[in-house]
Motif scaffolding. Structure first.
Motif, mmCIF file in Angstrom:
data_model
loop_
_atom_site.group_PDB
_atom_site.id
_atom_site.type_symbol
_atom_site.label_atom_id
_atom_site.label_comp_id
_atom_site.label_asym_id
_atom_site.label_seq_id
_atom_site.Cartn_x
_atom_site.Cartn_y
_atom_site.Cartn_z
ATOM 1 N N VAL A 80 42.240 35.948 45.833
ATOM 2 C CA VAL A 80 40.958 36.298 46.460
ATOM 3 C C VAL A 80 40.021 36.978 45.464
ATOM 4 C CG1 VAL A 80 39.860 37.703 48.247
ATOM 5 C CG2 VAL A 80 41.948 36.437 48.780
ATOM 6 N N PHE A 81 40.575 37.937 44.723
ATOM 7 C CA PHE A 81 39.753 38.687 43.765
ATOM 8 C C PHE A 81 39.981 38.114 42.361
ATOM 9 C CE2 PHE A 81 40.694 41.460 47.346
ATOM 10 C CZ PHE A 81 39.420 41.888 47.702
ATOM 11 N N ALA A 82 39.525 36.883 42.193
ATOM 12 C CA ALA A 82 39.843 36.137 40.968
ATOM 13 C C ALA A 82 39.058 36.608 39.751
ATOM 14 C CB ALA A 82 39.587 34.648 41.195
ATOM 15 N N HIS A 83 38.004 37.390 39.960
ATOM 16 C CA HIS A 83 37.148 37.791 38.841
ATOM 17 C C HIS A 83 37.264 39.280 38.521
ATOM 18 C CE1 HIS A 83 35.288 33.836 39.086
ATOM 19 N NE2 HIS A 83 35.162 34.013 40.383
ATOM 20 N N SER A 84 38.304 39.910 39.037
ATOM 21 C CA SER A 84 38.489 41.351 38.814
ATOM 22 C C SER A 84 39.938 41.632 38.435
ATOM 23 C CB SER A 84 38.132 42.142 40.072
ATOM 24 O OG SER A 84 36.769 42.027 40.385
ATOM 25 N N PRO A 85 40.162 42.692 37.654
ATOM 26 C CA PRO A 85 41.543 43.056 37.306
ATOM 27 C C PRO A 85 42.288 43.631 38.504
ATOM 28 C CG PRO A 85 40.001 44.663 36.429
ATOM 29 C CD PRO A 85 39.174 43.554 36.986
ATOM 30 N N VAL A 86 43.529 43.197 38.670
ATOM 31 C CA VAL A 86 44.379 43.642 39.780
ATOM 32 C C VAL A 86 45.568 44.394 39.204
ATOM 33 C CG1 VAL A 86 45.746 42.925 41.785
ATOM 34 C CG2 VAL A 86 43.672 41.645 41.159
ATOM 35 N N PHE A 87 45.956 45.490 39.844
ATOM 36 C CA PHE A 87 47.033 46.343 39.350
ATOM 37 C C PHE A 87 47.999 46.664 40.495
ATOM 38 C CE2 PHE A 87 43.029 47.213 37.305
ATOM 39 C CZ PHE A 87 43.317 47.209 35.960
ATOM 40 N N ARG A 88 49.271 46.731 40.164
ATOM 41 C CA ARG A 88 50.248 47.276 41.116
ATOM 42 C C ARG A 88 50.417 48.748 40.751
ATOM 43 N NH1 ARG A 88 56.717 46.236 41.587
ATOM 44 N NH2 ARG A 88 57.032 47.173 43.654
ATOM 45 N N ILE A 89 49.915 49.635 41.608
ATOM 46 C CA ILE A 89 49.899 51.059 41.293
ATOM 47 C C ILE A 89 50.963 51.841 42.049
ATOM 48 C CG2 ILE A 89 47.473 51.023 40.659
ATOM 49 C CD1 ILE A 89 46.832 52.237 43.378
ATOM 50 N N GLY A 90 51.709 51.149 42.912
ATOM 51 C CA GLY A 90 52.792 51.797 43.646
ATOM 52 C C GLY A 90 53.768 50.741 44.117
ATOM 53 N N CYS A 92 50.762 40.114 46.296
ATOM 54 C CA CYS A 92 50.121 40.150 44.977
ATOM 55 C C CYS A 92 49.399 38.844 44.694
ATOM 56 C CB CYS A 92 51.172 40.428 43.907
ATOM 57 S SG CYS A 92 50.519 40.400 42.222
ATOM 58 N N ALA A 93 50.050 37.726 44.993
ATOM 59 C CA ALA A 93 49.447 36.414 44.740
ATOM 60 C C ALA A 93 48.166 36.251 45.543
ATOM 61 C CB ALA A 93 50.444 35.309 45.074
ATOM 62 N N LEU A 94 48.178 36.733 46.785
ATOM 63 C CA LEU A 94 46.994 36.633 47.625
ATOM 64 C C LEU A 94 45.853 37.492 47.079
ATOM 65 C CD1 LEU A 94 45.501 35.713 50.144
ATOM 66 C CD2 LEU A 94 46.615 37.574 51.413
ATOM 67 N N VAL A 95 46.177 38.711 46.698
ATOM 68 C CA VAL A 95 45.150 39.600 46.142
ATOM 69 C C VAL A 95 44.531 38.981 44.889
ATOM 70 C CG1 VAL A 95 44.705 41.864 45.110
ATOM 71 C CG2 VAL A 95 46.245 41.684 47.070
ATOM 72 N N CYS A 96 45.352 38.472 44.007
ATOM 73 C CA CYS A 96 44.844 37.870 42.764
ATOM 74 C C CYS A 96 44.024 36.613 43.040
ATOM 75 C CB CYS A 96 46.002 37.539 41.827
ATOM 76 S SG CYS A 96 46.862 38.986 41.170
ATOM 77 N N ALA A 101 56.952 44.555 36.110
ATOM 78 C CA ALA A 101 58.090 43.638 35.959
ATOM 79 C C ALA A 101 58.251 42.712 37.160
ATOM 80 C CB ALA A 101 59.369 44.434 35.737
ATOM 81 N N LEU A 102 57.955 43.192 38.362
ATOM 82 C CA LEU A 102 58.193 42.398 39.572
ATOM 83 C C LEU A 102 57.140 41.313 39.767
ATOM 84 C CD1 LEU A 102 59.791 41.896 42.182
ATOM 85 C CD2 LEU A 102 58.344 43.637 43.290
ATOM 86 N N THR A 103 55.878 41.666 39.579
ATOM 87 C CA THR A 103 54.797 40.736 39.906
ATOM 88 C C THR A 103 54.169 40.064 38.688
ATOM 89 O OG1 THR A 103 53.154 42.515 39.816
ATOM 90 C CG2 THR A 103 54.240 42.120 41.929
ATOM 91 N N GLY A 104 54.321 40.660 37.522
ATOM 92 C CA GLY A 104 53.720 40.099 36.326
ATOM 93 C C GLY A 104 52.281 40.520 36.096
ATOM 94 N N ILE A 105 51.682 41.267 37.031
ATOM 95 C CA ILE A 105 50.314 41.754 36.814
ATOM 96 C C ILE A 105 50.368 43.097 36.100
ATOM 97 C CG2 ILE A 105 49.490 40.560 38.861
ATOM 98 C CD1 ILE A 105 49.377 43.311 40.267
#
Length: 260
Positions: free
Chosen positions: A173-183, A167-171, A109-113
């Protein structure tokens, strides 16, 4: 009256009787049958229930009974079709709602990922690939530094800004991989495709982006990152790969705290 005249009169009477009988049959049955046939044919093409009212349903004979039954059948078919359409619409709506709720259940809900639920599903996929001998993946683990300090100093809303910025930075940089907020302040990246091949350079790119970040304290993100790639000589399960990435992240976190 001679015999010829009598025969002629009888023949005329028979012809007249036959004509009257044919006229009676035509008006009593043939016309009604033709009209019933035309109406049924029209209904078959147009599916108009109001055509039932155009069927002549009088008479107690078999044709009258057939006409009433046909009219009733048209009404019943129309009711059934309406019910079927309504049921189909409800099922479509329900299916759409399930799809939306399913997406929401996988979305942070917070980041949309994607969230922890979606992450666990991806782990199942990786386990299957590992069993098939098709494993080619890695993990990058990111943990935000000093989030508690930002929350205590500037408020939790600013802490949420920090999480979204990270989150925006992680997404990015890693534009070709799935990103998850796990905590709360932790992200996981499943390294695949181009990001798998360029993992080391992407880690450097991420760290450089942190060093050059500017803005308010809650916008200038500090985060530790670690990664690990699947190694068949070391890893017999997906969790081993993640564990090595997690340990690398904590080593980086200790290094960053020591530098401060």
């Amino acid at each position: 009256m001679n015999t010829a005249q009598q025969l002629g009169s009888i023949t005329l009477i028979l012809l007249l009787a036959t004509a009257l009988m044919l006229l009676f049959i035509d008006r009593r049955y043939i016309v009604r049958i033709r009209r019933l046939s035309d109406t049924v044919g029209c209904y078959a093409q147009e599916k108009r229930a109001d055509l039932a009212a155009e069927i002549r349903q009088d008479g107690a004979d078999e044709l009258g009974i057939l006409s009433r039954q046909t009219a009733g059948m048209i009404r019943e078919l129309d009711d059934y079709m309406r019910s079927l359409v309504e049921t189909t619409d409800e099922l479509t709506h329900t299916r759409e709602q399930v799809h939306i709720e399913s997406d929401l259940a996988r979305k942070d809900a917070l980041t949309g990922i994607r969230n922890r639920n979606a992450y666990e599903e991806e782990l199942c996929r990786l386990r299957l690939e590992l069993q098939k001998g098709e494993a080619r993946f890695g993990f990058a683990v990111v943990d935000v530094n000093f989030l508690k300090r930002i929350n205590d100093t500037f408020g939790h809303e600013m802490g949420n800004v920090t999480i979204r910025e990270c989150c925006a930075l992680v997404c990015r940089v890693f534009a070709h991989s799935p990103v998850f907020r796990i905590g709360g302040d932790e992200f996981a990246v499943i390294l695949e495709n181009e990001d798998y091949d360029r993992a080391e350079s992407l880690i450097l790119q991420f760290n450089q982006a942190l060093e050059t970040a500017t803005g308010a304290p809650w916008e200038k993100v500090s985060a530790a990152i670690g990664y690990a790639l699947f190694d068949p000589a070391k890893d017999d399960c997906v969790e081993n790969v993640f564990g090595r990435a997690d340990k690398a992240m904590y080593r980086r976190k200790r290094e960053m705290k020591a530098l401060r």
